[in-house]
Design a protein around this motif. Sequence first.
Motif, PDB file in Angstrom:
ATOM      1  N   SER A   1       0.775  -1.307   0.074  1.00 47.95           N
ATOM      2  CA  SER A   1      -0.049  -0.014   0.111  1.00 47.95           C
ATOM      3  C   SER A   1       0.883   1.311   0.043  1.00 47.95           C
ATOM      4  O   SER A   1       1.855   1.150   0.464  1.00 47.95           O
ATOM      5  N   ARG A   2       0.443   2.416  -0.424  1.00 50.60           N
ATOM      6  CA  ARG A   2       1.082   3.650  -0.567  1.00 50.60           C
ATOM      7  C   ARG A   2       0.096   4.887  -0.654  1.00 50.60           C
ATOM      8  O   ARG A   2      -1.156   4.475  -1.068  1.00 50.60           O
ATOM      9  N   HIS A   3       0.296   5.864  -0.152  1.00 53.25           N
ATOM     10  CA  HIS A   3      -0.660   7.141  -0.299  1.00 53.25           C
ATOM     11  C   HIS A   3      -0.153   7.909  -1.614  1.00 53.25           C
ATOM     12  O   HIS A   3       0.811   8.184  -1.558  1.00 53.25           O
ATOM     13  N   VAL A   4      -0.868   8.747  -2.142  1.00 52.67           N
ATOM     14  CA  VAL A   4      -0.901   9.537  -3.106  1.00 52.67           C
ATOM     15  C   VAL A   4      -1.892  10.739  -2.746  1.00 52.67           C
ATOM     16  O   VAL A   4      -3.053  10.514  -1.922  1.00 52.67           O
ATOM     17  N   THR A   5      -1.688  11.749  -3.247  1.00 51.78           N
ATOM     18  CA  THR A   5      -2.617  12.945  -2.817  1.00 51.78           C
ATOM     19  C   THR A   5      -2.942  13.625  -4.302  1.00 51.78           C
ATOM     20  O   THR A   5      -1.988  13.732  -5.408  1.00 51.78           O
ATOM     21  N   ILE A   6      -4.333  14.035  -4.529  1.00 50.83           N
ATOM     22  CA  ILE A   6      -4.711  14.480  -5.622  1.00 50.83           C
ATOM     23  C   ILE A   6      -5.546  15.752  -5.516  1.00 50.83           C
ATOM     24  O   ILE A   6      -6.023  15.966  -4.215  1.00 50.83           O
ATOM     25  N   LYS A   7      -5.422  16.929  -6.145  1.00 41.20           N
ATOM     26  CA  LYS A   7      -6.341  18.042  -5.895  1.00 41.20           C
ATOM     27  C   LYS A   7      -7.558  17.915  -6.632  1.00 41.20           C
ATOM     28  O   LYS A   7      -7.716  17.976  -7.870  1.00 41.20           O
ATOM     29  N   ALA A   8      -8.371  17.595  -5.826  1.00 41.62           N
ATOM     30  CA  ALA A   8      -9.911  17.290  -6.342  1.00 41.62           C
ATOM     31  C   ALA A   8     -10.795  18.875  -6.463  1.00 41.62           C
ATOM     32  O   ALA A   8     -10.916  19.462  -5.534  1.00 41.62           O
ATOM     33  N   LYS A   9     -10.819  19.246  -7.592  1.00 44.56           N
ATOM     34  CA  LYS A   9     -11.567  20.439  -7.845  1.00 44.56           C
ATOM     35  C   LYS A   9     -13.295  20.280  -8.101  1.00 44.56           C
ATOM     36  O   LYS A   9     -13.562  19.498  -8.803  1.00 44.56           O
ATOM     37  N   ARG A  10     -13.898  21.181  -7.276  1.00 42.56           N
ATOM     38  CA  ARG A  10     -15.236  21.312  -7.471  1.00 42.56           C
ATOM     39  C   ARG A  10     -15.731  22.083  -8.553  1.00 42.56           C
ATOM     40  O   ARG A  10     -15.250  23.295  -8.623  1.00 42.56           O
ATOM     41  N   PRO A  11     -16.439  21.483  -9.649  1.00 40.97           N
ATOM     42  CA  PRO A  11     -16.607  22.275 -10.878  1.00 40.97           C
ATOM     43  C   PRO A  11     -17.348  23.362 -10.643  1.00 40.97           C
ATOM     44  O   PRO A  11     -17.265  24.296 -11.270  1.00 40.97           O
ATOM     45  N   SER A  12     -18.504  23.332  -9.832  1.00 41.08           N
ATOM     46  CA  SER A  12     -19.459  24.267  -9.740  1.00 41.08           C
ATOM     47  C   SER A  12     -18.805  25.764  -8.969  1.00 41.08           C
ATOM     48  O   SER A  12     -19.313  26.874  -9.364  1.00 41.08           O
ATOM     49  N   THR A  13     -17.838  25.561  -8.249  1.00 41.44           N
ATOM     50  CA  THR A  13     -17.192  26.572  -7.512  1.00 41.44           C
ATOM     51  C   THR A  13     -15.693  26.914  -7.806  1.00 41.44           C
ATOM     52  O   THR A  13     -15.204  27.947  -7.360  1.00 41.44           O
ATOM     53  N   GLY A  14     -14.981  25.914  -8.170  1.00 42.37           N
ATOM     54  CA  GLY A  14     -13.457  25.916  -8.354  1.00 42.37           C
ATOM     55  C   GLY A  14     -12.913  25.638  -7.289  1.00 42.37           C
ATOM     56  O   GLY A  14     -11.239  25.735  -6.974  1.00 42.37           O
ATOM     57  N   GLU A  15     -13.374  25.392  -6.033  1.00 42.08           N
ATOM     58  CA  GLU A  15     -12.726  24.955  -4.826  1.00 42.08           C
ATOM     59  C   GLU A  15     -12.084  23.791  -4.944  1.00 42.08           C
ATOM     60  O   GLU A  15     -12.339  22.776  -5.478  1.00 42.08           O
ATOM     61  N   ILE A  16     -10.899  23.945  -4.133  1.00 39.95           N
ATOM     62  CA  ILE A  16      -9.803  22.614  -4.313  1.00 39.95           C
ATOM     63  C   ILE A  16      -9.851  21.895  -2.877  1.00 39.95           C
ATOM     64  O   ILE A  16      -9.741  22.599  -1.894  1.00 39.95           O
ATOM     65  N   GLN A  17      -9.751  20.631  -2.857  1.00 38.50           N
ATOM     66  CA  GLN A  17      -9.677  19.859  -1.714  1.00 38.50           C
ATOM     67  C   GLN A  17      -8.447  18.879  -1.978  1.00 38.50           C
ATOM     68  O   GLN A  17      -8.546  18.086  -2.986  1.00 38.50           O
ATOM     69  N   ASN A  18      -7.575  18.981  -1.098  1.00 43.16           N
ATOM     70  CA  ASN A  18      -6.274  18.032  -1.151  1.00 43.16           C
ATOM     71  C   ASN A  18      -6.904  16.599  -0.703  1.00 43.16           C
ATOM     72  O   ASN A  18      -7.195  16.456   0.648  1.00 43.16           O
TER      73      ASN A  18
END
Length: 590
Positions: free
Chosen positions: A111-128
Amino acid sequence: MRLVPDQNKENVREPEDSRSSQAPAALEHSATVQPAQTPQAWSRGRRLMVSVPIFIILIGILVTVSNITAVPWKKEPTGQTMETLSPNTAVTFDNPTGASLPQRGSYKVASRHVTIKAKRPSTGEIQNVRVLIREPQDAPSGRPGVVFMHGAGYGTCDDSFGDVAFDLASAGFVTAVLDKPVWSTNDVNRDYPGSAAAYDQVVNYLRSLKSVNADRVGIYATSESTWISPYLLRMDRRIAFQVLLSPMVYSPRHSLGFMVAQDFALTGAHAGYQSIVRRLFHVDSSMLGLQNLDVPTQFDVGYSIPTFVAYGSKDVMTAQVDGVRKILDMAHRTGNWNITVRSYPVANHVLRLGDEADEGTAFSDDYVTDMVDWSQGTVHGLRQTSERVAGTRIYQSIAVPSELKSDRPLTVYGVALHIATSVLLLVATVIACIALASKARRMIRRHSGRTLGFARGFGNALLMLTVTTMATVVLFIAGLGQVVMGVVKLGWGGAPVEDPGMMYWSWPVIQIVCTFVVWAWSRVLTRVIEEASAHGLAQLPPRTGEIKAVVTGRKPVVASTRLGRVLFWVTTVAMLHVLLFFAFWGLFIY
């Protein structure tokens, strides 16, 4: 010559003296005005004759409100069942090549971890978003992949799907569990299309791995995320397969309405508490800025790919019979007949045995083995030989309340009533605190005079009725709270209690107490009318000067001080709003 007193003069003066001494008494007697007679108190019979019409009017208003706000509810048909074609849940395939397929435990897992920047299309808000990737060691290239989709709550990649993701990885799948994409939303305003886009980012990440076959990546969705999976399949037609645990299928309004109504009944709650569900799920949530109750979730394309559906017989949240029929109908409209349904005995909403809140609760029977076998056969393109619908008989207690819809007038009235009641209770509480502080200050400084100056027992009556009314509110909240806790316990896989206790008997008790409270308020209002009548305020036109005397407190009706009068009327109106609050939720439907 001797002078002799004139007797006649003395005799004349004597009457004059006598008259002069008696004149003031006579004048005083003639000027004396008879005191105004104090109006007699009403007799018991007269008070009763006034109280009864007031009671009838008040109870009539409350009963009318309860019936107007009542919502019809169709539970038929009840006790629906769907017979399975075999009790054996095992999933088998025709394997003409004879090549053995990997099973649980075939590979060691890294197992390993990665991080993506999830973008909310309606607002452009980013969640790591952190993603936990589990990969089979020494497995051949071209591996299938699975992305896990969260149910309700705030699951993370480290505390969700650990056992099942490991099992799939040990069978040769590359699995991805991510932190639930929520951004700045909460449980009531989730962005389902936005969440679908975030999950698709992880799907595309798996596809980008050299060890993964991009055309063999599927999804594993449970509970709330089955409202998201149709959006994902609509935007990404390359999803290869899907595993659906306890799919909700219907819109949130209908799915949640079914769930709460069924669970209220299973806990043994009084039918009155169950009627609250009807009013609650007729709310026009769009007025409050919440669109999710009526978010569309029934897209045919959401069931256009090979699908494995799993239910538990102890699942108290999903409409299983109606759900299976709806899934099959939507899938067949797209030309997809590759739908496998499994029903497991004793399993709860997430296919666990017992309370999911307990750590280490196991999956039901052979669920994981069946799911892994189905996934392997499906990604390898084999023909399924086992029955499509198997396991324990599928059961559903009531029909899905498809007649539920938003009711704007009911919502407007309900919101206005609850706001007004809350404001009045707050104002009454503040005034009562001011009165207590003022009385305490007078006692400490030993000042004379009255703080409130209630007349004819109005103070005691107000205190008694306020305490009784608010105690009834506490009983209502306690009974409803016990129902909610019982529903939560059922949702976690617990069993309903044998004796429902307060959640049953509290409703009729509240109804009885509310009726007596209404009668008591009618008696208090009768006393107010009696006092007003004594001051000439009940006649037309009112007696000259009496209105000013009553307003200034010189001739009090309920209290001699302004603070007392304000406290009395604000508290009275607040308590009557509490009764309207009870009426709104159906307490006056007998």
